[in-house]
Design a protein around this motif. Sequence first.
Motif, PDB file in Angstrom:
ATOM      1  N   TYR A  93       0.837  -1.207   0.000  1.00  0.00           N
ATOM      2  CA  TYR A  93       0.000   0.000   0.000  1.00  0.00           C
ATOM      3  C   TYR A  93       0.872   1.257   0.000  1.00  0.00           C
ATOM      4  O   TYR A  93       0.563   2.242  -0.668  1.00  0.00           O
ATOM      5  CB  TYR A  93      -0.928   0.018   1.227  1.00  0.00           C
ATOM      6  CG  TYR A  93      -1.853  -1.178   1.347  1.00  0.00           C
ATOM      7  CD1 TYR A  93      -2.315  -1.851   0.217  1.00  0.00           C
ATOM      8  CD2 TYR A  93      -2.272  -1.641   2.598  1.00  0.00           C
ATOM      9  CE1 TYR A  93      -3.153  -2.949   0.326  1.00  0.00           C
ATOM     10  CE2 TYR A  93      -3.117  -2.732   2.716  1.00  0.00           C
ATOM     11  CZ  TYR A  93      -3.547  -3.389   1.582  1.00  0.00           C
ATOM     12  OH  TYR A  93      -4.377  -4.474   1.696  1.00  0.00           O
ATOM     13  N   GLU A  94       1.956   1.222   0.762  1.00  0.00           N
ATOM     14  CA  GLU A  94       2.832   2.395   0.835  1.00  0.00           C
ATOM     15  C   GLU A  94       3.531   2.643  -0.505  1.00  0.00           C
ATOM     16  O   GLU A  94       3.651   3.783  -0.964  1.00  0.00           O
ATOM     17  CB  GLU A  94       3.864   2.202   1.956  1.00  0.00           C
ATOM     18  CG  GLU A  94       4.919   3.291   2.057  1.00  0.00           C
ATOM     19  CD  GLU A  94       4.339   4.679   2.327  1.00  0.00           C
ATOM     20  OE1 GLU A  94       3.163   4.775   2.718  1.00  0.00           O
ATOM     21  OE2 GLU A  94       5.073   5.664   2.142  1.00  0.00           O
ATOM     22  N   MET A  95       3.998   1.570  -1.131  1.00  0.00           N
ATOM     23  CA  MET A  95       4.670   1.728  -2.426  1.00  0.00           C
ATOM     24  C   MET A  95       3.698   2.275  -3.478  1.00  0.00           C
ATOM     25  O   MET A  95       4.053   3.126  -4.288  1.00  0.00           O
ATOM     26  CB  MET A  95       5.240   0.379  -2.894  1.00  0.00           C
ATOM     27  CG  MET A  95       6.459  -0.094  -2.122  1.00  0.00           C
ATOM     28  SD  MET A  95       7.874   1.012  -2.301  1.00  0.00           S
ATOM     29  CE  MET A  95       8.079   1.574  -0.621  1.00  0.00           C
ATOM     30  N   GLU A  96       2.476   1.794  -3.450  1.00  0.00           N
ATOM     31  CA  GLU A  96       1.476   2.298  -4.407  1.00  0.00           C
ATOM     32  C   GLU A  96       1.171   3.772  -4.146  1.00  0.00           C
ATOM     33  O   GLU A  96       1.088   4.561  -5.085  1.00  0.00           O
ATOM     34  CB  GLU A  96       0.192   1.455  -4.315  1.00  0.00           C
ATOM     35  CG  GLU A  96      -0.846   1.782  -5.377  1.00  0.00           C
ATOM     36  CD  GLU A  96      -1.671   3.026  -5.092  1.00  0.00           C
ATOM     37  OE1 GLU A  96      -2.109   3.693  -6.032  1.00  0.00           O
ATOM     38  OE2 GLU A  96      -1.862   3.355  -3.903  1.00  0.00           O
ATOM     39  N   ARG A  97       1.019   4.117  -2.874  1.00  0.00           N
ATOM     40  CA  ARG A  97       0.707   5.519  -2.528  1.00  0.00           C
ATOM     41  C   ARG A  97       1.835   6.434  -2.984  1.00  0.00           C
ATOM     42  O   ARG A  97       1.613   7.489  -3.572  1.00  0.00           O
ATOM     43  CB  ARG A  97       0.509   5.640  -1.012  1.00  0.00           C
ATOM     44  CG  ARG A  97       0.023   7.002  -0.544  1.00  0.00           C
ATOM     45  CD  ARG A  97       0.194   7.189   0.951  1.00  0.00           C
ATOM     46  NE  ARG A  97       1.582   7.130   1.370  1.00  0.00           N
ATOM     47  CZ  ARG A  97       2.463   8.108   1.213  1.00  0.00           C
ATOM     48  NH1 ARG A  97       2.100   9.227   0.621  1.00  0.00           N
ATOM     49  NH2 ARG A  97       3.716   7.965   1.625  1.00  0.00           N
ATOM     50  N   LEU A  98       3.050   5.979  -2.725  1.00  0.00           N
ATOM     51  CA  LEU A  98       4.234   6.748  -3.110  1.00  0.00           C
ATOM     52  C   LEU A  98       4.319   6.920  -4.625  1.00  0.00           C
ATOM     53  O   LEU A  98       4.689   7.976  -5.139  1.00  0.00           O
ATOM     54  CB  LEU A  98       5.467   5.990  -2.599  1.00  0.00           C
ATOM     55  CG  LEU A  98       6.821   6.636  -2.667  1.00  0.00           C
ATOM     56  CD1 LEU A  98       6.920   7.694  -1.581  1.00  0.00           C
ATOM     57  CD2 LEU A  98       7.891   5.580  -2.457  1.00  0.00           C
ATOM     58  N   SER A  99       3.957   5.874  -5.352  1.00  0.00           N
ATOM     59  CA  SER A  99       4.086   5.862  -6.813  1.00  0.00           C
ATOM     60  C   SER A  99       3.015   6.676  -7.517  1.00  0.00           C
ATOM     61  O   SER A  99       3.162   7.021  -8.693  1.00  0.00           O
ATOM     62  CB  SER A  99       4.004   4.415  -7.337  1.00  0.00           C
ATOM     63  OG  SER A  99       4.994   3.611  -6.778  1.00  0.00           O
ATOM     64  N   ARG A 100       1.942   6.944  -6.830  1.00  0.00           N
ATOM     65  CA  ARG A 100       0.741   7.482  -7.471  1.00  0.00           C
ATOM     66  C   ARG A 100       0.985   8.733  -8.326  1.00  0.00           C
ATOM     67  O   ARG A 100       0.528   8.794  -9.470  1.00  0.00           O
ATOM     68  CB  ARG A 100      -0.331   7.749  -6.412  1.00  0.00           C
ATOM     69  CG  ARG A 100      -1.732   7.453  -6.891  1.00  0.00           C
ATOM     70  CD  ARG A 100      -2.722   7.563  -5.757  1.00  0.00           C
ATOM     71  NE  ARG A 100      -2.649   6.437  -4.833  1.00  0.00           N
ATOM     72  CZ  ARG A 100      -3.111   6.463  -3.590  1.00  0.00           C
ATOM     73  NH1 ARG A 100      -3.675   7.545  -3.115  1.00  0.00           N
ATOM     74  NH2 ARG A 100      -3.008   5.391  -2.822  1.00  0.00           N
ATOM     75  N   PRO A 101       1.716   9.750  -7.814  1.00  0.00           N
ATOM     76  CA  PRO A 101       1.900  10.956  -8.643  1.00  0.00           C
ATOM     77  C   PRO A 101       2.611  10.660  -9.970  1.00  0.00           C
ATOM     78  O   PRO A 101       2.280  11.251 -11.004  1.00  0.00           O
ATOM     79  CB  PRO A 101       2.757  11.867  -7.748  1.00  0.00           C
ATOM     80  CG  PRO A 101       2.534  11.381  -6.358  1.00  0.00           C
ATOM     81  CD  PRO A 101       2.327   9.907  -6.476  1.00  0.00           C
ATOM     82  N   VAL A 102       3.575   9.756  -9.931  1.00  0.00           N
ATOM     83  CA  VAL A 102       4.292   9.410 -11.159  1.00  0.00           C
ATOM     84  C   VAL A 102       3.430   8.516 -12.038  1.00  0.00           C
ATOM     85  O   VAL A 102       3.343   8.717 -13.259  1.00  0.00           O
ATOM     86  CB  VAL A 102       5.637   8.709 -10.836  1.00  0.00           C
ATOM     87  CG1 VAL A 102       6.329   8.258 -12.123  1.00  0.00           C
ATOM     88  CG2 VAL A 102       6.544   9.653 -10.054  1.00  0.00           C
TER      89      VAL A 102
END
Lengths: 271, 106
Positions: A93-102
């Motif tokens: 979940y954290e990796m997805e959240r982090l990736s979202r803007p890109v």
Amino acid sequence: MALFVEGSNVSEAWVEALARLLDGEGEAVNLTVAIDDPTQETLAVRAAIDAFVEERRQAKSRSIERVSTVANTIFPESLYLEHLGESAEGHLYEMERLSRPVSHLHRSNKRGTYFERFVAWPTKEGETFNQLDQAIRRLRTARDRDQRRGNAYEMSLTTPIEEAIAAPVFIGGHDRQIMGFPCLSHVSFSLQKGVVHLTAIYRNHEFIKRGYGNYVGLGRLLRFVAVQSGWPVGELTCISASVTVGSGAGFGKGAVSDLLAACQQAQKEGA
Amino acid sequence: MTTVPTKPIETKPSVPDLITAVLAALAEVRCVGVVDLEAGQAAHGGDLEMASPEAVAIIAMLHSRFGRQLAKVEDLEPEQLTSVVSLADLLHRRWPRTESAAEVGS
């Protein structure tokens, strides 16, 4: 006319469904595909589809997405580190959240991804709600109670906040586009006889461009939920309210028939 | 977790610097030590393959670290995001032409 197709794995089901669609002039309503083990593929079939996709991407990169790209919009498998145990969920979940803007920079993800809808469903209060987290927690609770009481649990298709293990994708009032994302409207996990199953409903499905990758992604999503909640993986049933084989340059009848023949041959060789 | 710097880093990193930064971010994505990745890199001819979601997560992390938007829309096609070295090369090529994070409002 509705079509019902069964297959032992993603490849077998997809190839059979494609054959049935071509029998019906390339389109159908209520295509229902049931896949016994959606975590498995026939590698030779996948290779034939990948080759078809790459040929078209070389001619025009935006004409079709890779199978892996389509699957990643439903479940980004490489960010799921199963060996982390229960911590794998938080990491994913954290990796997805982090990736979202890109991720949103990509032309196909301007309105988000399906996985984002699962883990960051927008609430009326302007916050987000993690539907997958709730589904997994409730399935874990079911498992704990089952161990204590020796009873099986059954759960039904519901809405995200109040109920248990369903995850709508379509947001009424927000998703006003006629075409494009989200074509997947709803997924529902159900627990029956100690096995977790998944049902997915598409309002529209472009079968060659999206179908195979969607089945792969849904299979991975199901496996994630089952593994993390401690239940065996069951079957995937995918219902496409409206489905077309595909259209545009590179998707003519001859090319599609050749793809089907290549996949059927690969299926025989891989069986 | 990395944080957004108050001021974008102006000095253009070298490709080896970016490879180091990509490896550090990949270690975070995979929950492994950088040493383990370096060993894998050495065993595979100096490069490591990555999946697209890993590369996207890394770009987001480096965006925070360097305070710059480091990729363009066309960079996010899967053919561009295949390995540590190819991603570092891509980010190096993009550096002079990208605007700072503050400028693009990120």
